[in-house]
Design an enzyme around this catalytic site. Structure first.
Site, short mmCIF file in Angstrom:
data_model
loop_
_atom_site.label_atom_id
_atom_site.label_comp_id
_atom_site.label_asym_id
_atom_site.label_seq_id
_atom_site.Cartn_x
_atom_site.Cartn_y
_atom_site.Cartn_z
N LYS A 76 64.70 -64.61 15.29
CA LYS A 76 65.78 -64.25 16.35
C LYS A 76 67.18 -63.74 15.42
CE LYS A 76 68.11 -65.78 20.49
NZ LYS A 76 68.08 -66.86 21.70
N SER A 151 67.45 -65.28 26.53
CA SER A 151 68.09 -64.21 25.77
C SER A 151 67.22 -64.16 24.45
CB SER A 151 69.19 -65.02 25.34
OG SER A 151 68.99 -66.20 24.17
N SER A 175 65.73 -70.05 27.12
CA SER A 175 65.63 -68.69 26.42
C SER A 175 64.39 -68.61 25.36
CB SER A 175 66.84 -68.53 25.51
OG SER A 175 68.05 -67.89 25.94
N1 GLN Z 1 70.22 -67.85 30.63
C1 GLN Z 1 70.93 -68.87 30.13
C2 GLN Z 1 72.35 -68.24 29.63
O1 GLN Z 1 72.50 -67.17 30.05
C3 GLN Z 1 70.17 -69.53 29.18
C4 GLN Z 1 70.43 -68.84 27.92
C5 GLN Z 1 69.89 -69.52 26.50
O2 GLN Z 1 68.96 -70.29 26.63
N2 GLN Z 1 70.44 -69.14 25.57
O3 GLN Z 1 73.12 -69.17 29.35
#
Ligand code: GLN
Length: 494
Positions: A76, A151, A175
């Site tokens: 990532k 994400s 995410s």
């Molecule tokens: N969707 C959540 C956020 O926007 C989690 C994102 C994540 O786990 N990085 O914060």
């Protein structure tokens, strides 16, 4: 070879049936053929991959044997990589080349795994769909025009499309688990503190945790084991021996017909109430019956606070931490600097306004607000209290069950653009994953069916702290008796 498990790739490499260089070419060619349509990668590092593969081949030729030696994967683009740009999906870091490797990057290099490049993500990991990336959205390999989740959407899409057998991810509020579910693969986020955050670009530090994507629990175990371990450069890294995950999965169960006999699976009533898509209800019901057939006993539990309070608590705390963490991007030391400004203030202001996208700016504003004098007690402190209640829910639940069985997301993947203008709808989609991060617990997502539209659906297993071995083992038993994890999307010809 493209569809082979990590164990099968391992055997082929060790038996010298294929070389690490051949494998790297195989997957790089697949990226060339399909990634234009999927857009899982921000950067493909062909040269670095072939150099790492050649080095792996030398180690193999010397007779060295190691679990990930010569296995292709990708990171990532939130993990800093020396010499290869690290963007975090943001214009702010569009041209940022880190002077050092993240701890996870170092560990995987030492393990001899071959990185093919850097994968797309929501900007600074803020989002649930990979649409907020400055570099454009990633498409779900199961259906173009649909989100892969987020994400870590690039990671999940790349593994689902077999552009790589394995990928790293991070999970602050879901995410890893949610994109794994949306793309029909397996993903695990371990206990907070298991994977070093050194060199992993910070979003909400008290929740951020590295995790692993693979087709199966077994593949995830191989990657997570290599990523885990104490690192004195991360003050929240846990000084305990790295979990031995692969060996536990290889052991045969005592009772082959009922390998999960004795397992108490907690089913949180609040997570199965309103708002679940009918296809998710059906797939989760089937998975539950499958678990029972394997010997597990389902018990009803309550996660009342987690269900009701996780979203407000998380979005206050994560935004507060984000506003603090992202203050370092000032256009002075590194990152984007505006071309036009009159004085220091306008340089900060213009650089940050140009460098950050709308969602990141929204979080910074919310975070600065909830931390400000006069509102701190009403929002930030209150959210900390909710966090404690949520953790207590889990502690009480784990007195009645060994693991928790839950949905990952209330719906399958949605269409690109469908929620883009409605941040609250996007936040609500995280309802089943956030509480796990607030409590620092490990969670896993594995495929368990498809929607009528043909999009994958995932089931979530949540365990007490340090239960990674058990989570992976239980998912593995499920996968030994089902074939959801073997399904692959049909990719259109390039
Ligand atoms: N969707 C959540 C956020 O926007 C989690 C994102 C994540 O786990 N990085 O914060």
């Amino acid at each position: 070879m493209i569809d082979a498990s990590v164990a099968e790739l391992r055997q082929a490499l060790d038996a010298r049936k294929v070389s690490a260089t051949e494998l790297a070419h195989l997957f790089l060619n697949r990226i060339d053929a399909h990634d234009a349509a999927i857009h899982a990668f921000i950067t493909v590092d062909r040269e670095g991959a072939l150099a790492a593969a050649a080095a792996a081949d030398e180690r193999l030729a010397r007779g060295e044997r190691a679990p990930l030696l010569g296995i292709p994967f990708a990171h990532k683009d939130i993990f800093c990589t020396e010499g290869v740009r690290t963007t975090c999906g943001s214009k702010m870091l569009e041209n940022f080349i880190s002077p050092y490797d993240a701890h996870v990057v170092t560990l995987l290099k030492e393990a001899g795994a071959v990185s093919l490049g850097k994968l797309n993500l929501d900007e600074f990991a803020m989002g649930s769909s990979t649409e907020t990336s400055y570099f454009g959205a990633t498409h779900n390999p199961w259906r173009a025009g649909y989100v892969p989740g987020g994400s870590s959407g690039g990671s999940a899409a790349a593994v689902a499309a077999r552009l790589v057998p394995l990928a790293t991810g991070t999970d602050t509020g879901g995410s890893v688990r949610q994109p794994a579910a949306f793309c029909g693969i397996t993903g695990i986020k371990p206990t907070y503190g298991t994977v070093s955050r050194y060199g992993m670009i910070a979003y909400a530090s008290s929740c951020d945790q590295g995790g692993a994507f693979g087709a199966s629990a077994q593949d995830c175990a191989a990657l997570l084991e290599a990523m885990s371990g104490f690192d004195e450069r991360d003050s929240t890294s846990l000084n305990r021996p790295a979990p031995q995950l692969r060996a536990a999965l290889d052991a045969a169960p005592q009772d082959a017909a009922r390998p999960l006999a004795g397992l108490r699976l907690g089913v949180p009533v609040e997570f199965f109430r309103d708002g679940l898509h009918p296809d998710v209800v059906r797939a989760l019901g089937d998975a539950r019956r499958q678990y029972e057939a394997l010997g597990a006993q389902c018990v009803e539990i309550s996660l009342e606070h987690a269900a009701r309070l996780a979203i407000p608590a998380y979005y206050v705390l994560a935004s507060a931490e984000a506003s603090s963490n992202l203050s370092r991007y000032d256009g002075v030391r590194y990152g984007h600097r505006a071309a036009d400004y009159d004085d220091l203030d306008s340089m900060y202001c213009n650089s940050r306004s140009e460098g950050f996208g709308a969602e990141v700016r929204r979080r910074i504003l919310i975070g600065a607000y909830v931390l400000s004098h006069g509102y701190y007690d009403a929002y930030y402190l209150q959210a900390q209290r909710l966090r404690r209640l949520i953790a207590q829910d889990f502690r009480a639940a784990f007195e009645r069950c060994d693991l928790i069985f839950a949905p990952v997301s209330p719906t399958p993947a949605w269409k690109i653009g469908e929620k883009a203008d409605d941040p609250v709808a996007m936040y609500l989609a995280d309802i089943h994953t956030l509480a796990v991060n607030l409590a620092g617990l490990p969670g896993l997502s594995h495929p368990c069916g498809f929607s009528e539209e043909g999009l994958p659906i995932g089931a979530q297993l949540i365990g007490p702290h340090f239960s990674e071995v058990r989570l992976l083992e239980v998912a593995h038993r499920f996968q030994q008796n089902t074939d959801w994890h073997c399904r692959r999307p049909v990719l259109s010809a390039a």
